[in-house]
Design an enzyme around this catalytic site. Structure first.
Site, PDB file in Angstrom:
ATOM      1  N   ASP A  33       1.017  -1.250   0.050  1.00  0.00           N
ATOM      2  CA  ASP A  33      -0.060  -0.013   0.035  1.00  0.00           C
ATOM      3  C   ASP A  33       0.997   1.170  -0.023  1.00  0.00           C
ATOM      4  O   ASP A  33       2.018   1.170   0.448  1.00  0.00           O
ATOM      5  CB  ASP A  33      -0.869  -0.176   1.256  1.00  0.00           C
ATOM      6  CG  ASP A  33      -0.332   0.211   2.417  1.00  0.00           C
ATOM      7  OD1 ASP A  33       0.648  -0.699   2.752  1.00  0.00           O
ATOM      8  OD2 ASP A  33      -0.504   1.161   3.301  1.00  0.00           O
ATOM      9  N   GLU A  69       0.000  -0.424   5.916  1.00  0.00           N
ATOM     10  CA  GLU A  69       0.678   0.186   6.576  1.00  0.00           C
ATOM     11  C   GLU A  69       0.796   1.492   6.787  1.00  0.00           C
ATOM     12  O   GLU A  69       0.769   2.180   7.928  1.00  0.00           O
ATOM     13  CB  GLU A  69       2.174  -0.241   6.335  1.00  0.00           C
ATOM     14  CG  GLU A  69       3.200  -0.145   7.292  1.00  0.00           C
ATOM     15  CD  GLU A  69       3.861   1.357   7.350  1.00  0.00           C
ATOM     16  OE1 GLU A  69       4.550   1.805   8.044  1.00  0.00           O
ATOM     17  OE2 GLU A  69       3.658   1.943   6.150  1.00  0.00           O
ATOM     18  N   GLU A  70       0.505   2.122   5.695  1.00  0.00           N
ATOM     19  CA  GLU A  70       0.341   3.907   5.700  1.00  0.00           C
ATOM     20  C   GLU A  70      -0.616   4.152   6.453  1.00  0.00           C
ATOM     21  O   GLU A  70      -0.627   5.566   6.623  1.00  0.00           O
ATOM     22  CB  GLU A  70       0.470   4.276   3.929  1.00  0.00           C
ATOM     23  CG  GLU A  70       1.757   3.782   3.393  1.00  0.00           C
ATOM     24  CD  GLU A  70       2.900   4.419   3.762  1.00  0.00           C
ATOM     25  OE1 GLU A  70       2.862   5.248   4.933  1.00  0.00           O
ATOM     26  OE2 GLU A  70       4.172   4.201   3.148  1.00  0.00           O
TER      27      GLU A  70
END
Length: 452
Positions: A92, A156-157
């Site tokens: 991502d 994750e972001e």
């Protein structure tokens, strides 16, 4: 580059790596499905899964994590008795921000001035390709000497914790002797570096209301409490006069011992405008690696274009607070929320909401795996010695893995050196860094497997 069969193989694979990164960058895999279709992230996940199957991975699966995204898992058996290494990256990406600020389209990998530009090229789709390159080089030179688990995260972001919660619910899935997190980077391009610490983070949304509805600023302005003005005062209370972060009760006097960041270098890397001063006090390393840092990520209020002469009834903001190792992120969240509520003026109604959180991380850089990585990096970077730096960003999964597998060694490497401009417009990756770091990872796996 060193004259080594591994290095020669990686060099020969670089055209393929560029083609694959081009395909992967093309997916608009922003895990905020109000901004980008979920199908873009799902397509990127399928791409990673197909790549793992092509490399012979078994048990390849798309894991539906509790935050509504998918992480990609695969397992590659190793020789009998070999250690297991978990390779991590995420597919991502951050939103491209203002696409008009990009010199070339953000989701089209474009070569310019010796670098490859595109969202996720360094953070962290390039990390996915780095892992694949290292494994292919080993296969072509005697085989992969360890068992490999591969995990590519899908959110994750966003900091929504999907993979962390999935791992906690399936504690054996990611168990490994050593974990290589491919989401960090060198202190400077060409300087081999491991990341020794990560700051933790919390995301808090604050909303201020003062009126039942907007009012004419000529008729009511001057006495009617302006919610936007109240919010500005609240946000200003989070910084001292010199710009240092000031959250009531939160220690902000940490000191970084180790590799230092020259102020002139930082100004150049951060592209600070001439005549504009840096904020805070202490060394740059103190400020970005050892102390808390607050950032206002966004404010909901009327845009300038189309604004009317009104006293605003409500306003809200999203605030990020980075916290250094030694500070509990949950406690920092409580302090931040209490500060926001205490500093809201005029009796305005205030609501705060935590929307994300991750703990800080500190690695043991004296462990055997780090010794093997130091030797591998030195060989890949023509004899330069490995350096250890901090990183101001957060990778919440590190603490989850550290808690689940306390005996595992966790190493942080990657492609995000300053010129990469991750999270900003015109993100890029240096193909030379990709090549060298892939060589280093392959050499590390060889050394780690033999205990050399």
């Amino acid at each position: 580059m060193p004259s080594h069969p591994i290095a020669e193989t990686v060099a020969s694979l670089m055209p393929r790596a560029k083609a694959e990164l081009t395909e992967l960058v093309a997916f608009k895999s922003v895990a905020d499905f109000e901004q980008y279709p979920k199908s873009e992230s799902e397509a990127a996940a399928h791409w990673v899964a197909d790549a793992l199957r092509t490399e012979g991975f078994e048990d390849v699966a798309l894991l539906d994590t509790p935050d509504g995204t998918q992480s990609v898992y695969g397992y590659l058996p190793g020789p009998e008795g070999a250690p297991t290494v978990l390779l991590y990256a995420h597919y991502d990406v951050q939103p491209p921000l203002d696409e008009s600020g990009w010199t070339t389209p953000p989701f089209e990998l474009t070569e310019r001035d010796g670098r490859w530009y595109g969202r996720g090229s360094a953070d962290c789709k390039g990390g996915v390709v780095m892992h694949l390159l290292a494994l292919r080089a080993l296969k072509a030179n005697g085989g992969i000497p360890v068992a490999v688990k591969f995990i590519a995260e899908g959110s994750e972001e966003q900091g929504t914790g999907g993979l962390e919660r999935y791992a906690e619910a399936h504690p054996d899935l990611l168990r490994a002797d050593t974990i290589v997190i491919g989401d960090a980077g060198n202190f400077r391009a060409g300087l081999p570096t491991v990341t020794a610490t990560l700051r933790g983070m919390t995301l808090v949304r604050v909303e201020v209301d003062t009126l039942e509805g907007n009012l004419h600023s000529g008729q009511f302005g001057g006495a009617a409490p302006d919610a936007l003005a109240a919010l500005v005062r609240v946000l200003d209370s989070l910084r001292a006069e010199d710009g240092s972060t000031t959250v009531d009760g939160l220690d902000s006097a940490g000191v970084w011992e180790g590799l230092q960041y020259a102020e002139d270098d930082f100004r150049r890397d951060a592209k600070v405008l001439d005549g504009v001063g840096l904020i805070g006090e202490g060394t740059v390393a103190d400020r970005i690696w050892a102390r808390p840092a607050v950032t206002v990520l966004g404010i909901d209020c009327p845009p300038v274009v189309g604004a009317t002469p009104s006293v605003q009834a409500g306003a809200r903001a999203l605030i990020s607070l980075r916290v250094p190792p030694g500070v509990d992120a949950a406690e920092a969240t409580k302090l931040l929320r209490a500060h926001l509520e205490a500093h809201t003026p005029w009796g305005a109604r205030v609501r705060t909401e935590q929307v994300g959180q991750g703990q800080a991380f500190r690695a043991d850089v004296t462990s055997p795996a780090y010794e093997a990585m130091a030797a591998a990096l030195s060989e890949a970077y023509d004899g330069q010695q490995m350096q250890a730096s901090g990183m101001g960003g957060s990778i919440p999964l590190c603490n989850t893995l550290g808690a689940l597998y306390p005996e595992a060694e966790i190493l942080l490497i990657g492609l995000s050196e300053p010129e990469a401009q991750i999270h900003a417009v015109n993100e890029s990756v240096s193909p030379d860094e990709l090549e060298r770091m892939s060589v280093a990872e392959a050499l590390f796996l060889q050394r780690y497997a033999t205990g050399a």
